[in-house]
Scaffold this motif. Structure first.
Motif, PDB file in Angstrom:
ATOM      1  N   SER A  65     -13.451   0.862  -1.687  1.00  0.00           N
ATOM      2  CA  SER A  65     -12.719   0.992  -0.428  1.00  0.00           C
ATOM      3  C   SER A  65     -11.621   2.035  -0.621  1.00  0.00           C
ATOM      4  O   SER A  65     -11.014   2.111  -1.686  1.00  0.00           O
ATOM      5  CB  SER A  65     -12.079  -0.335  -0.014  1.00  0.00           C
ATOM      6  OG  SER A  65     -13.069  -1.301   0.269  1.00  0.00           O
ATOM      7  N   ILE A  66     -11.413   2.819   0.426  1.00  0.00           N
ATOM      8  CA  ILE A  66     -10.323   3.792   0.437  1.00  0.00           C
ATOM      9  C   ILE A  66      -9.324   3.332   1.477  1.00  0.00           C
ATOM     10  O   ILE A  66      -9.688   3.084   2.638  1.00  0.00           O
ATOM     11  CB  ILE A  66     -10.827   5.208   0.781  1.00  0.00           C
ATOM     12  CG1 ILE A  66     -11.780   5.714  -0.307  1.00  0.00           C
ATOM     13  CG2 ILE A  66      -9.644   6.169   0.966  1.00  0.00           C
ATOM     14  CD1 ILE A  66     -12.466   7.031   0.024  1.00  0.00           C
ATOM     15  N   TYR A  67      -8.082   3.197   1.072  1.00  0.00           N
ATOM     16  CA  TYR A  67      -6.991   2.846   1.975  1.00  0.00           C
ATOM     17  C   TYR A  67      -6.208   4.119   2.252  1.00  0.00           C
ATOM     18  O   TYR A  67      -5.956   4.902   1.344  1.00  0.00           O
ATOM     19  CB  TYR A  67      -6.076   1.800   1.330  1.00  0.00           C
ATOM     20  CG  TYR A  67      -6.758   0.468   1.145  1.00  0.00           C
ATOM     21  CD1 TYR A  67      -6.615  -0.533   2.092  1.00  0.00           C
ATOM     22  CD2 TYR A  67      -7.555   0.224   0.032  1.00  0.00           C
ATOM     23  CE1 TYR A  67      -7.249  -1.760   1.930  1.00  0.00           C
ATOM     24  CE2 TYR A  67      -8.197  -0.989  -0.138  1.00  0.00           C
ATOM     25  CZ  TYR A  67      -8.040  -1.977   0.819  1.00  0.00           C
ATOM     26  OH  TYR A  67      -8.685  -3.183   0.665  1.00  0.00           O
ATOM     27  N   ASN A  68      -5.851   4.328   3.498  1.00  0.00           N
ATOM     28  CA  ASN A  68      -5.099   5.544   3.815  1.00  0.00           C
ATOM     29  C   ASN A  68      -4.132   5.309   4.963  1.00  0.00           C
ATOM     30  O   ASN A  68      -4.313   4.417   5.784  1.00  0.00           O
ATOM     31  CB  ASN A  68      -6.039   6.700   4.145  1.00  0.00           C
ATOM     32  CG  ASN A  68      -6.710   6.538   5.484  1.00  0.00           C
ATOM     33  OD1 ASN A  68      -7.504   5.628   5.668  1.00  0.00           O
ATOM     34  ND2 ASN A  68      -6.389   7.387   6.426  1.00  0.00           N
TER      35      ASN A  68
ATOM     36  N   ALA B 219       0.838  -1.215   0.000  1.00  0.00           N
ATOM     37  CA  ALA B 219       0.000   0.000   0.000  1.00  0.00           C
ATOM     38  C   ALA B 219       0.865   1.254   0.000  1.00  0.00           C
ATOM     39  O   ALA B 219       0.593   2.207  -0.731  1.00  0.00           O
ATOM     40  CB  ALA B 219      -0.937  -0.011   1.203  1.00  0.00           C
ATOM     41  N   LEU B 220       1.912   1.262   0.795  1.00  0.00           N
ATOM     42  CA  LEU B 220       2.805   2.420   0.854  1.00  0.00           C
ATOM     43  C   LEU B 220       3.548   2.627  -0.463  1.00  0.00           C
ATOM     44  O   LEU B 220       3.865   3.761  -0.818  1.00  0.00           O
ATOM     45  CB  LEU B 220       3.789   2.287   2.018  1.00  0.00           C
ATOM     46  CG  LEU B 220       3.195   2.549   3.398  1.00  0.00           C
ATOM     47  CD1 LEU B 220       4.126   2.062   4.506  1.00  0.00           C
ATOM     48  CD2 LEU B 220       2.886   4.035   3.574  1.00  0.00           C
ATOM     49  N   ARG B 221       3.814   1.529  -1.196  1.00  0.00           N
ATOM     50  CA  ARG B 221       4.439   1.666  -2.521  1.00  0.00           C
ATOM     51  C   ARG B 221       3.452   2.271  -3.516  1.00  0.00           C
ATOM     52  O   ARG B 221       3.840   3.035  -4.395  1.00  0.00           O
ATOM     53  CB  ARG B 221       4.967   0.324  -3.031  1.00  0.00           C
ATOM     54  CG  ARG B 221       6.306  -0.062  -2.421  1.00  0.00           C
ATOM     55  CD  ARG B 221       6.998  -1.166  -3.214  1.00  0.00           C
ATOM     56  NE  ARG B 221       6.235  -2.386  -3.319  1.00  0.00           N
ATOM     57  CZ  ARG B 221       6.301  -3.414  -2.454  1.00  0.00           C
ATOM     58  NH1 ARG B 221       7.118  -3.352  -1.421  1.00  0.00           N
ATOM     59  NH2 ARG B 221       5.570  -4.490  -2.623  1.00  0.00           N
ATOM     60  N   ILE B 222       2.170   1.947  -3.367  1.00  0.00           N
ATOM     61  CA  ILE B 222       1.148   2.512  -4.252  1.00  0.00           C
ATOM     62  C   ILE B 222       1.020   4.003  -3.984  1.00  0.00           C
ATOM     63  O   ILE B 222       1.020   4.812  -4.896  1.00  0.00           O
ATOM     64  CB  ILE B 222      -0.209   1.799  -4.067  1.00  0.00           C
ATOM     65  CG1 ILE B 222      -0.095   0.347  -4.531  1.00  0.00           C
ATOM     66  CG2 ILE B 222      -1.330   2.540  -4.795  1.00  0.00           C
ATOM     67  CD1 ILE B 222      -1.295  -0.518  -4.181  1.00  0.00           C
ATOM     68  N   SER B 223       0.904   4.370  -2.694  1.00  0.00           N
ATOM     69  CA  SER B 223       0.787   5.785  -2.321  1.00  0.00           C
ATOM     70  C   SER B 223       1.096   5.931  -0.846  1.00  0.00           C
ATOM     71  O   SER B 223       0.589   5.174  -0.028  1.00  0.00           O
ATOM     72  CB  SER B 223      -0.621   6.303  -2.591  1.00  0.00           C
ATOM     73  OG  SER B 223      -0.767   7.603  -2.064  1.00  0.00           O
ATOM     74  N   LYS B 224       1.891   6.958  -0.521  1.00  0.00           N
ATOM     75  CA  LYS B 224       2.183   7.185   0.894  1.00  0.00           C
ATOM     76  C   LYS B 224       0.975   7.751   1.633  1.00  0.00           C
ATOM     77  O   LYS B 224       0.857   7.610   2.834  1.00  0.00           O
ATOM     78  CB  LYS B 224       3.402   8.076   1.078  1.00  0.00           C
ATOM     79  CG  LYS B 224       3.196   9.527   0.741  1.00  0.00           C
ATOM     80  CD  LYS B 224       4.430  10.339   1.087  1.00  0.00           C
ATOM     81  CE  LYS B 224       4.178  11.812   0.997  1.00  0.00           C
ATOM     82  NZ  LYS B 224       3.362  12.360   2.035  1.00  0.00           N
ATOM     83  N   ASP B 225       0.031   8.388   0.907  1.00  0.00           N
ATOM     84  CA  ASP B 225      -1.145   8.985   1.543  1.00  0.00           C
ATOM     85  C   ASP B 225      -2.370   8.086   1.516  1.00  0.00           C
ATOM     86  O   ASP B 225      -3.030   7.897   2.537  1.00  0.00           O
ATOM     87  CB  ASP B 225      -1.509  10.306   0.852  1.00  0.00           C
ATOM     88  CG  ASP B 225      -0.459  11.371   1.040  1.00  0.00           C
ATOM     89  OD1 ASP B 225       0.081  11.478   2.154  1.00  0.00           O
ATOM     90  OD2 ASP B 225      -0.175  12.100   0.073  1.00  0.00           O
ATOM     91  N   GLY B 226      -2.717   7.573   0.352  1.00  0.00           N
ATOM     92  CA  GLY B 226      -3.903   6.738   0.238  1.00  0.00           C
ATOM     93  C   GLY B 226      -4.287   6.508  -1.207  1.00  0.00           C
ATOM     94  O   GLY B 226      -3.773   7.156  -2.122  1.00  0.00           O
ATOM     95  N   PHE B 227      -5.201   5.591  -1.413  1.00  0.00           N
ATOM     96  CA  PHE B 227      -5.705   5.263  -2.737  1.00  0.00           C
ATOM     97  C   PHE B 227      -7.047   4.571  -2.568  1.00  0.00           C
ATOM     98  O   PHE B 227      -7.426   4.174  -1.465  1.00  0.00           O
ATOM     99  CB  PHE B 227      -4.718   4.370  -3.508  1.00  0.00           C
ATOM    100  CG  PHE B 227      -4.464   3.044  -2.859  1.00  0.00           C
ATOM    101  CD1 PHE B 227      -5.199   1.925  -3.216  1.00  0.00           C
ATOM    102  CD2 PHE B 227      -3.481   2.912  -1.882  1.00  0.00           C
ATOM    103  CE1 PHE B 227      -4.958   0.692  -2.610  1.00  0.00           C
ATOM    104  CE2 PHE B 227      -3.233   1.693  -1.274  1.00  0.00           C
ATOM    105  CZ  PHE B 227      -3.981   0.575  -1.632  1.00  0.00           C
TER     106      PHE B 227
END
Length: 181
Positions: free
Chosen positions: A74-77, A56-64
């Motif tokens: 779903s929102i991951y953050n 997840a952190l490789r996809i985005s440090k903030d969220g996606f």
């Protein structure tokens, strides 16, 4: 990237339609509340396994956000940021969903960024604030990060320069929704 004037107007109208549909009427505007009302799950990275959190952190440090199945988003953050930053990230992801983005490129990111900026501190609502309007008062009133408040203030000043107090129909709608007139 700069969007066309028509795209900006469409996004503003889209934000107001979202607020109307989900009866959003309170300041500060909570992306968490909107996500819950929309049936979108918010999943912090810390709830993931260590391996999935690294992905997840490789996809985005903030969220996606992802569509897990038809109409199930779903929102991951990352919960390590301030509330204001997390709220901004979630609203950005709601923007992708609400606008109907299928692919994510520079234009879609610009649209979602503008959606979040406008949704969390709409200039017509800033204009209705009592007292001095500046970055600090916007930060406090709308519970934003300093950077988001600074951007909102700069956008508010630009909005004023281009006739902002001559309200568009959707701007009157947003003022009525939040009962600030």
């Amino acid at each position: 990237m700069r969007l066309s004037d028509e795209q900006y107007e469409d996004i503003k109208e889209s934000v107001v339609s979202l607020f109307k549909e989900y009866d959003i009427r309170c300041i500060p505007i909570s992306a968490f509340e909107i996500a819950v009302k929309m049936g979108i799950k918010i999943i912090p990275y810390s709830a993931l396994s260590e391996e999935k959190e690294k992905v997840a952190l490789r996809i985005s440090k903030d969220g996606f956000s992802i569509e897990k199945s038809k109409q199930a988003w779903s929102i991951y953050n990352d919960r390590c940021e301030s509330y204001g930053r997390i709220n901004q990230t979630i609203m950005h992801e709601i923007g992708h969903y609400w606008i109907g983005h299928v692919n994510i490129g520079e234009e879609e990111e610009t649209e979602a960024n503008f959606f979040a900026k406008y949704a969390l501190a709409p200039p017509p609502l800033i204009h209705q604030m009592q007292g001095k309007i500046n970055t600090d008062t916007i930060k406090e009133t709308f519970d934003l990060s300093f950077e988001a408040a600074r951007n909102a203030y700069q956008y508010y000043c630009k909005w004023l320069r281009y006739g902002g107090d001559e309200y568009q129909e959707y701007e009157i709608d947003i003022i009525d929704l939040f009962d600030v007139a």
